[in-house]
Motif scaffolding. Structure first.
Motif, PDB file in Angstrom:
ATOM      1  N   LEU A  12       0.961  -1.417   0.049  1.00  0.00           N
ATOM      2  CA  LEU A  12       0.010  -0.020  -0.113  1.00  0.00           C
ATOM      3  C   LEU A  12       0.847   1.107  -0.003  1.00  0.00           C
ATOM      4  O   LEU A  12       1.547   1.425   0.940  1.00  0.00           O
ATOM      5  N   ARG A  13       0.763   2.153  -0.928  1.00  0.00           N
ATOM      6  CA  ARG A  13       1.654   3.261  -1.264  1.00  0.00           C
ATOM      7  C   ARG A  13       0.828   4.404  -1.468  1.00  0.00           C
ATOM      8  O   ARG A  13      -0.253   4.489  -2.385  1.00  0.00           O
ATOM      9  N   CYS A  14       1.139   5.484  -1.108  1.00  0.00           N
ATOM     10  CA  CYS A  14       0.562   6.804  -1.376  1.00  0.00           C
ATOM     11  C   CYS A  14       1.510   7.765  -1.813  1.00  0.00           C
ATOM     12  O   CYS A  14       2.817   7.911  -1.443  1.00  0.00           O
ATOM     13  N   SER A  15       1.196   8.737  -3.006  1.00  0.00           N
ATOM     14  CA  SER A  15       2.118   9.622  -3.431  1.00  0.00           C
ATOM     15  C   SER A  15       1.404  10.663  -3.893  1.00  0.00           C
ATOM     16  O   SER A  15       0.314  10.792  -4.415  1.00  0.00           O
ATOM     17  N   ARG A  16       2.070  11.885  -3.813  1.00  0.00           N
ATOM     18  CA  ARG A  16       1.215  13.099  -4.071  1.00  0.00           C
ATOM     19  C   ARG A  16       1.473  13.435  -5.398  1.00  0.00           C
ATOM     20  O   ARG A  16       0.642  14.278  -6.052  1.00  0.00           O
ATOM     21  N   GLN A  17       2.607  12.926  -6.051  1.00  0.00           N
ATOM     22  CA  GLN A  17       2.795  13.264  -7.415  1.00  0.00           C
ATOM     23  C   GLN A  17       3.299  11.816  -8.211  1.00  0.00           C
ATOM     24  O   GLN A  17       4.281  11.364  -7.692  1.00  0.00           O
ATOM     25  N   PHE A  18       2.407  11.472  -9.100  1.00  0.00           N
ATOM     26  CA  PHE A  18       2.984  10.225  -9.795  1.00  0.00           C
ATOM     27  C   PHE A  18       3.842  10.630 -10.952  1.00  0.00           C
ATOM     28  O   PHE A  18       3.698  11.424 -11.617  1.00  0.00           O
ATOM     29  N   THR A  19       4.948   9.878 -10.890  1.00  0.00           N
ATOM     30  CA  THR A  19       6.077  10.177 -11.995  1.00  0.00           C
ATOM     31  C   THR A  19       6.196   8.548 -12.551  1.00  0.00           C
ATOM     32  O   THR A  19       5.615   7.617 -12.389  1.00  0.00           O
ATOM     33  N   ARG A  20       7.074   8.964 -13.744  1.00  0.00           N
ATOM     34  CA  ARG A  20       7.328   7.542 -14.609  1.00  0.00           C
ATOM     35  C   ARG A  20       8.113   6.518 -13.704  1.00  0.00           C
ATOM     36  O   ARG A  20       8.330   5.472 -14.174  1.00  0.00           O
ATOM     37  N   GLU A  21       9.010   6.894 -12.540  1.00  0.00           N
ATOM     38  CA  GLU A  21       9.666   6.091 -11.790  1.00  0.00           C
ATOM     39  C   GLU A  21       8.752   5.159 -11.175  1.00  0.00           C
ATOM     40  O   GLU A  21       9.198   4.028 -10.949  1.00  0.00           O
ATOM     41  N   PHE A  22       7.493   5.385 -10.958  1.00  0.00           N
ATOM     42  CA  PHE A  22       6.549   4.618 -10.165  1.00  0.00           C
ATOM     43  C   PHE A  22       6.192   3.479 -11.172  1.00  0.00           C
ATOM     44  O   PHE A  22       5.942   2.416 -10.503  1.00  0.00           O
ATOM     45  N   LEU A  23       6.347   3.473 -12.277  1.00  0.00           N
ATOM     46  CA  LEU A  23       5.921   2.434 -13.430  1.00  0.00           C
ATOM     47  C   LEU A  23       6.912   1.416 -13.140  1.00  0.00           C
ATOM     48  O   LEU A  23       6.506   0.060 -13.162  1.00  0.00           O
ATOM     49  N   LYS A  24       8.119   1.559 -12.830  1.00  0.00           N
ATOM     50  CA  LYS A  24       9.160   0.581 -12.560  1.00  0.00           C
ATOM     51  C   LYS A  24       8.657  -0.270 -11.203  1.00  0.00           C
ATOM     52  O   LYS A  24       8.971  -1.384 -11.269  1.00  0.00           O
ATOM     53  N   GLU A  25       8.536   0.436 -10.338  1.00  0.00           N
ATOM     54  CA  GLU A  25       8.028   0.007  -8.705  1.00  0.00           C
ATOM     55  C   GLU A  25       6.622  -0.910  -9.360  1.00  0.00           C
ATOM     56  O   GLU A  25       6.554  -2.297  -8.723  1.00  0.00           O
ATOM     57  N   LEU A  26       5.939  -0.435  -9.999  1.00  0.00           N
ATOM     58  CA  LEU A  26       4.538  -1.191 -10.265  1.00  0.00           C
ATOM     59  C   LEU A  26       4.909  -2.626 -11.049  1.00  0.00           C
ATOM     60  O   LEU A  26       4.481  -3.750 -10.873  1.00  0.00           O
ATOM     61  N   ASP A  27       5.924  -2.420 -11.934  1.00  0.00           N
ATOM     62  CA  ASP A  27       6.325  -3.728 -12.444  1.00  0.00           C
ATOM     63  C   ASP A  27       7.053  -4.759 -11.821  1.00  0.00           C
ATOM     64  O   ASP A  27       6.963  -5.750 -11.991  1.00  0.00           O
ATOM     65  N   ALA A  28       7.669  -4.201 -10.743  1.00  0.00           N
ATOM     66  CA  ALA A  28       8.482  -5.100  -9.862  1.00  0.00           C
ATOM     67  C   ALA A  28       7.621  -5.789  -8.756  1.00  0.00           C
ATOM     68  O   ALA A  28       7.996  -6.666  -8.172  1.00  0.00           O
ATOM     69  N   ILE A  29       6.133  -5.440  -8.753  1.00  0.00           N
ATOM     70  CA  ILE A  29       5.528  -6.056  -7.576  1.00  0.00           C
ATOM     71  C   ILE A  29       4.798  -7.392  -8.321  1.00  0.00           C
ATOM     72  O   ILE A  29       4.258  -7.593  -9.347  1.00  0.00           O
TER      73      ILE A  29
END
Length: 275
Positions: A12-29
């Protein structure tokens, strides 16, 4: 933006600003992911996750205008809202003597004063009609007309404990719509989707999914109603196995979003302004 996986405690993660770096984190889950986009009407998270930015604009069959006053010397103390109905305006001193001719349809306005002692909001709304007064206020070029209407309405109907808006305050501190505009509800065409390649559900909430271009002081209610189905949707998305179950989960969320829009178009302004 919020994203949730099967293992809620871990992912469970929360972010004030979504960036392309988050895409890598999503792929790693190593599990199915639910991404909840709630970054407002001007956010970019949904587009980065593959959701179209195309909106459908629905008319609320009304015209409106809003004014705000920021008194920097006042405290942000909440104050009760004030609603006034069946208002009309005399524009004869501006040269519009025929605004209330015999052939004019009823042009009753509804006003609401809300906010707090520092940030004061005034909202005017009128059901869509072709009266002469409404036609004039839709195209009037003299900004003093709407400013004086807001100032006069506030000073007449404000709570007794609240100071009036002086001419100097209206000129310096009041920001307002210079003429009536059509009230519209904008709805994202695709508010929920599933990306099969990476096993991600994406759903938009709040003003990232739908918003009204008119501030009534109760706009957040439209967003909260969208959240009512989120719990059930999470359960459906988490347990969906196979194409049919995935489609059923998407349809559940889509239909709930559509019903919220239909309900607001039927009774939203009546509940927030007309009663």
């Amino acid at each position: 933006m919020v994203y949730v996986s099967y293992s809620f405690r871990r992912y469970l993660r929360c972010s004030r600003q979504f960036t392309r770096e988050f895409l890598k984190e999503l792929d790693a889950i190593p599990a199915r992911v639910l991404a909840i986009v709630c970054d407002g009407q001007k956010g970019h998270s949904a587009r980065l996750l593959g959701v179209s930015d195309e909106f459908v604009h629905h008319s609320c069959k009304a015209y409106g205008a809003v004014a705000t006053v920021d008194r920097a010397d006042a405290c942000s103390v909440p104050t009760p809202e004030v609603r006034v109905h069946n208002l009309t305006f005399d524009l004869s001193e501006y040269g519009y003597d025929d605004c209330r001719g015999e052939d004019a349809a009823p042009e009753y306005f509804h006003m609401k004063i809300f906010g707090n002692a520092r940030y004061r909001y005034l909202a005017l709304a009128v059901p869509r009609n072709e009266s002469k007064l409404v036609k004039v206020l839709k195209v009037v070029l003299d900004q003093s007309v709407m400013r004086n209407i807001f100032q006069a309405c506030h000073n007449v109907y404000k709570p007794e404990s609240e100071p009036p808006i002086s001419d100097n305050c209206a000129l310096r501190l009041m920001k307002f719509n210079p003429r009536l505009f059509e009230v519209k509800l904008s709805q994202r065409m695709v508010n929920v989707t599933y990306v099969e390649d990476v096993d991600i559900f994406v759903v938009t909430e709040g003003e990232a999914a739908r918003w009204v271009n008119f501030r009534s002081g109760m706009n957040i209610n439209l967003a909260l109603k969208g959240l009512q189905s989120l719990g059930q949707f999470i359960r459906l998305a988490a347990s969906a196995q196979g194409e049919k179950a995935i489609v059923n989960a998407l349809l559940f969320k889509f239909n709930h979003a559509r019903s919220n829009v239909d309900e607001y178009l039927r009774s939203g302004l009546r509940e927030t302004m007309y009663t």
